[in-house]
Design a protein around this motif. Structure first.
Motif, PDB file in Angstrom:
ATOM      1  N   VAL A 161     -14.083  10.239   3.645  1.00 38.00           N
ATOM      2  CA  VAL A 161     -12.714  10.093   4.143  1.00 38.00           C
ATOM      3  C   VAL A 161     -11.706  10.382   3.036  1.00 38.00           C
ATOM      4  N   ALA A 162     -12.008   9.994   1.821  1.00 34.34           N
ATOM      5  CA  ALA A 162     -11.106  10.267   0.696  1.00 34.34           C
ATOM      6  C   ALA A 162     -10.872  11.766   0.545  1.00 34.34           C
TER       7      ALA A 162
ATOM      8  N   ALA B  66      -2.959   5.559   4.792  1.00 38.49           N
ATOM      9  CA  ALA B  66      -3.502   6.542   5.732  1.00 38.49           C
ATOM     10  C   ALA B  66      -5.010   6.683   5.548  1.00 38.49           C
ATOM     11  N   PHE B  67      -5.447   6.680   4.280  1.00 34.71           N
ATOM     12  CA  PHE B  67      -6.886   6.723   3.995  1.00 34.71           C
ATOM     13  C   PHE B  67      -7.584   5.508   4.591  1.00 34.71           C
ATOM     14  N   MET B  68      -7.040   4.329   4.360  1.00 39.06           N
ATOM     15  CA  MET B  68      -7.665   3.104   4.864  1.00 39.06           C
ATOM     16  C   MET B  68      -7.720   3.093   6.385  1.00 39.06           C
TER      17      MET B  68
ATOM     18  N   LEU C   3       0.832  -1.194   0.000  1.00 34.37           N
ATOM     19  CA  LEU C   3       0.000   0.000   0.000  1.00 34.37           C
ATOM     20  C   LEU C   3       0.869   1.247   0.000  1.00 34.37           C
ATOM     21  N   LYS C   4       0.541   2.198  -0.849  1.00 32.88           N
ATOM     22  CA  LYS C   4       1.214   3.482  -0.798  1.00 32.88           C
ATOM     23  C   LYS C   4       0.821   4.186   0.495  1.00 32.88           C
ATOM     24  N   ALA C   5       1.727   5.010   1.000  1.00 31.06           N
ATOM     25  CA  ALA C   5       1.513   5.649   2.301  1.00 31.06           C
ATOM     26  C   ALA C   5       0.209   6.433   2.338  1.00 31.06           C
TER      27      ALA C   5
END
Length: 697
Positions: A296-297, A242-244, A236-238
Motif C-alpha cells: 500500500v505504501a 490516505a495511506f492508513m 496525521l499528515k494527509a
C-alpha cells in the motif's frame, strides 16, 4: 461491515457453502484438535475453488512461513485438461491438503543437502484460507505448515501449532484442579502492535543502504530529531492518513482486525494495532499486515521500513506482543477480576508465569534476537536486553501479602478527578503502566515488548507457550498429588514468590542503575544475537522442547545454525554496501568538494594576497584529514571482510568475528562518513539526508 472478511473463506462462508455434516466435521477438527477426516478435504476443496473462482481467482497457492521470517508461495492454476484441447477448473482434496516445495532451497540449518529437494506443505485448517490481491489479481492462499521429507519442521507455523497444543494440555490440568470440568481447550491469544516508518520513495531509491539492508548505514543527525516530543499522537499528515485509510481497507478485506493507528515517537514513524486473535491466526495476520504495509505504501509513492533501527539516533521499531489465554467457553485466564486476592486460579497462573519467565529468561531473550534488534534493545525506546516482569501496584501488593502469610485485600483504582467541573470523573486503573519493562502485565494480558518489528511473532509465542506449559505441568504434578490441596497450593504460591521475586521489577528499565541491580540479582543480560543463539543448544532447552513435543534436537540445532548464519550474512551485506557507497558516492563527493575549495583558495590568492582565506583553508584541511581517515577505515573494513575467510568453519566463531571485528569496522567508517556529510556542500552530497527522509512526507 460489507468490506470486512470479504476475501476470507471464513466460518460464515463455510457454513453457507459446505454440507452440514462436512461443516460440523471440520469445526470439530478446528475447535477440538481432532484429526481431519480425509473425505472432508475433497468437499472443502471443491467449495473453496468455486468461491475463489466466483471472486475472480485463477490460481491457488500453499501460503507458508519458512525460516526466512517472511512468507512463501508457489502459484498453481485451477485449469486441468479435458478432451478436444479444452480445460476445466479443478481443485482436489489432495491439492488442498498437500503441496511439495523445494525444501533445500529454504533455510534448513543442514537438515537438507542441496541435492535433497523434497519437502511438504500441509493445510492448516485452523487458519482460514483467503484471497490475496496483487495488482488487481486474486490468488487463493491456503495457510500451511512446511516440513522436510524426513519430517522436521522447516517453518514458523509447525512449532507454533505444537506449542499451542502443549499449552492447552497443561493449562487444562490447572483448570481441573480448581473444579473446572467444562472447558475442553485453552488457546493462547495475541494482539501484535506493529511499528513502522514511512519515507518518500524518491529518497528510498537514492539510498542503496535502505534498499539492500533496510537501514541507513550512513547518515548524520538532523538539527531536529524527536527531542520536542511533537510527533507522538500528532495530527496525521494527509498523505499518511490516505495511506492508513487504504491499508485498513486491504486488511479488513482479509479479516485482519486492524483497530488503532497513530503517529509514533520518532518523526516518520507510525503504529498499527489489531484486536486480539488466536495465536496462529494472529501470526498469519501479522505477516499480512507487514506485506500489506509495503504494498500500500508503494501505491502512495512511499516505502514502508520495517527494520528495527532504520535511522540511528532516533527511536527504532518493534512489536508489542500482547499475550493471553482464553478457554473455549469464553474465559480470559489472565483476567484477575475485581478482587484478585480471592481469585486463586488466577494467582496460580500468575505465579506459574513468574516462575517460567525467571527460569527461562534467556530462552525468552533468544526469541527476540535478530541482527536489527541488537541496535534497538536497551536504547531509549526499547526495553533492555535484561528480562524482567512488571506487575503493577495491585498484584505486587498481593504477592507481598502472600509471602508475608495471608491475603486480605486488593488495591482498587478509585476515581480520577481532573479538577475541572465540566469534565467527568472517570475510573482509574488499579496500577500504572511501565513502558520500559520487557514483560509487563497490562490488565488482562502480558505485553512482551522486546519483539523485533520485522520478525515473525511465531518464535516469541512458541517460547511463551512452551515455558508456561512446562511450569503448569510442574504445578499440576505437585498439586495433583497433594492430600490437602488448599495447604499445598498456599505453600506452592508462597515458595514461588520467594524463589522468583528477583524477576519482578517496577522501576525504570532504561536506567544504568538497573543493569547493576539486575547483575546483583543474578539476572542474565545477553546483549547480542550471537551469544543468544548458544541457549538453543543447551541440554535444558533440548529437554524442554522434547518433553512438550515442540522441537526436537535436530530442529533446534538447525535453528541455531540458521540464526547465526543469518547474522553473519546480514552484517556482511551491510559492510559490502557501506564499501560500495563509500567508494562510489561519498569519496567522489568529498574529492569534488575539496577540489572546489582548493580552486576557490587559489583563485582568491591570485586576485588578492590581502584577503583572509583562513576559513577556506581550515575547512579544506579538516575535510582532507577526515577523508584520509575515512579512506583508512574503508581499507580496514575491506581487510576485515576478507579476514572472515580464515575464521574456523564454526557458526558461533563466525558470528563472533562479524560482531567484534566487521561490525566494529563499520562503526568506525560510519563515524567519518557522517562527519563528511556535515562538511560537504549540500548540493554535492549524494545521499538524501535524515531531515529529508524523516520530515518530507
Amino acid at each position: 461491515m460489507d468490506i470486512f472478511g470479504q476475501n476470507v473463506f471464513n466460518d460464515a462462508v463455510m457454513r453457507k457453502r459446505l454440507p452440514k455434516a462436512t461443516y460440523k466435521s471440520l469445526r470439530k477438527t478446528i475447535e477440538g484438535g481432532l484429526p481431519l477426516d480425509p473425505s472432508v478435504a475433497e468437499t472443502v476443496a471443491n467449495a473453496m475453488k468455486d468461491w475463489a473462482i466466483e471472486k475472480g481467482a485463477t490460481h491457488f497457492t500453499h501460503w507458508f512461513q519458512p525460516l526466512t521470517g517472511i512468507t512463501a508461495e508457489k502459484h498453481d492454476s485451477f485449469i486441468s485438461p479435458t478432451m478436444h484441447g479444452l480445460v476445466g477448473m479443478e481443485f482436489s482434496g489432495k491439492e488442498l491438503i498437500q503441496g511439495e516445495p523445494d525444501a533445500s532451497s529454504f533455510p534448513n540449518g543442514g537438515i537438507r543437502a542441496t541435492f535433497e529437494a523434497r519437502g511438504y506443505t500441509s493445510w492448516d485448517c485452523t487458519s482460514p484460507a483467503f484471497l490475496k490481491e496483487d495488482a488487481g489479481i486474486l490468488t487463493l492462499c491456503i495457510p500451511t505448515a512446511f516440513c522436510s521429507y524426513t519430517g522436521e519442521a522447516l517453518d514458523k507455523k509447525t512449532p507454533l501449532l505444537r506449542s499451542m497444543q502443549a499449552l492447552s494440555k497443561q493449562a487444562l490440568r490447572i483448570l481441573r484442579l480448581f473444579g473446572n470440568t467444562t472447558t475442553t481447550q485453552v488457546t493462547s491469544t495475541v494482539g501484535a502492535e506493529q511499528e513502522y516508518f514511512l519515507i518518500d520513495k524518491k529518497f528510498y531509491d537514492k539510498r542503496l543502504d535502505l534498499m539492500l539492508s533496510g537501514r541507513t548505514l550512513f547518515g548524520a543527525m538532523p538539527p531536529k530529531g524527536q527531542e520536542m516530543d511533537d510527533h507522538y499522537f500528532g495530527s496525521l499528515k494527509a498523505r499518511v492518513a490516505a495511506f492508513m485509510h487504504d491499508l485498513n481497507i486491504e486488511l479488513w478485506k482479509l479479516g485482519v482486525l486492524a483497530k488503532t493507528q497513530h503517529n509514533e515517537v520518532a518523526p516518520g514513524q507510525f503504529e498499527l494495532a489489531p484486536i486480539f486473535g488466536t495465536t496462529n491466526i494472529a501470526t498469519d495476520h501479522n505477516q499480512l499486515v507487514m506485506d500489506s504495509m509495503k504494498k500500500v505504501a508503494l501505491r502512495h509513492d512511499m516505502v514502508c521500513l520495517l527494520h528495527e533501527k532504520p535511522f540511528a539516533g532516533v527511536n527504532g521499531s518493534g512489536k508489542h506482543n500482547n499475550w493471553s489465554m482464553s478457554t473455549d467457553d469464553g474465559l480470559n485466564l489472565l483476567d484477575p477480576g475485581h478482587n484478585p486476592h480471592e481469585n486463586f486460579q488466577f494467582l496460580t497462573i500468575l505465579c506459574a508465569i513468574i516462575k517460567a519467565v525467571d527460569d527461562y529468561a534467556e530462552l525468552l531473550r533468544v526469541s527476540a534476537a535478530m541482527p536489527g534488534n541488537d541496535h534497538r534493545l536497551g536504547a531509549n525506546e526499547a526495553p533492555p536486553a535484561i528480562i524482567s516482569i512488571f506487575l503493577g501496584d495491585q498484584l505486587t501488593d498481593i504477592l507481598e501479602q502472600l509471602q508475608n502469610g495471608g491475603i486480605t485485600r486488593s488495591l482498587q483504582g478509585g476515581k480520577m478527578a481532573s479538577g475541572v467541573e465540566t469534565l467527568p470523573a472517570f475510573h482509574k486503573d488499579s496500577t500504572d503502566r511501565n513502558r520500559t519493562s520487557p514483560f509487563a502485565f497490562t490488565g488482562n494480558k502480558f505485553e512482551f515488548r522486546m519483539v523485533a518489528s520485522s520478525q515473525s511473532i511465531s518464535g516469541p509465542n512458541v517460547v511463551l507457550n512452551t515455558i508456561f506449559a512446562e511450569v503448569f505441568s510442574q504445578f499440576a504434578d505437585r498439586l495433583e498429588q497433594a492430600e490437602n490441596f488448599d495447604q499445598a497450593l498456599l505453600e506452592l504460591l508462597k515458595g514461588t514468590v520467594a524463589n522468583h521475586k528477583r524477576i519482578l521489577f517496577d522501576g525504570n528499565g532504561y536506567g544504568a542503575e538497573w543493569v547493576e541491580e539486575a547483575a546483583k540479582r543474578g539476572l542474565p543480560n545477553i546483549t547480542s544475537t550471537v551469544d543468544a543463539a548458544l541457549v538453543l543448544l543447551r541440554e535444558s532447552t533440548v529437554e524442554l522442547y522434547k518433553k512438550h513435543g515442540v522441537l526436537n534436537r535436530t530442529e533446534l540445532e538447525s535453528r541455531y545454525e540458521i540464526n547465526l548464519e543469518r547474522y553473519c550474512k546480514q552484517i556482511n551485506i551491510e559492510a559490502l554496501t557501506m564499501i560500495d557507497m563509500a567508494k562510489h558516492l561519498i569519496i567522489p563527493a568529498a574529492v569534488k568538494y575539496s577540489a572546489q575549495l582548493a580552486g576557490s583558495i587559489n583563485a582568491i590568492k591570485s586576485a588578492s594576497s590581502a584577503v583572509d582565506i583562513s576559513v577556506q583553508e581550515n575547512l579544506l584541511i579538516d575535510l582532507c584529514s577526515t577523508l584520509t581517515s575515512f579512506r583508512s577505515n574503508l581499507d580496514a573494513l575491506e581487510k576485515d571482510i576478507q579476514g572472515s575467510a580464515s575464521v574456523p568453519d564454526d557458526a558461533y566463531a563466525k558470528g563472533v568475528y562479524y560482531r567484534d571485528v566487521v561490525f566494529r569496522g563499520m562503526k568506525a567508517l560510519r563515524t567519518d562518513g557522517d562527519k563528511l556529510e556535515t562538511m560537504i556542500d549540500a548540493e554535492l552530497w549524494p545521499l538524501p539526508t535524515y531531515a529529508q527522509m524523516l520530515y518530507m512526507l
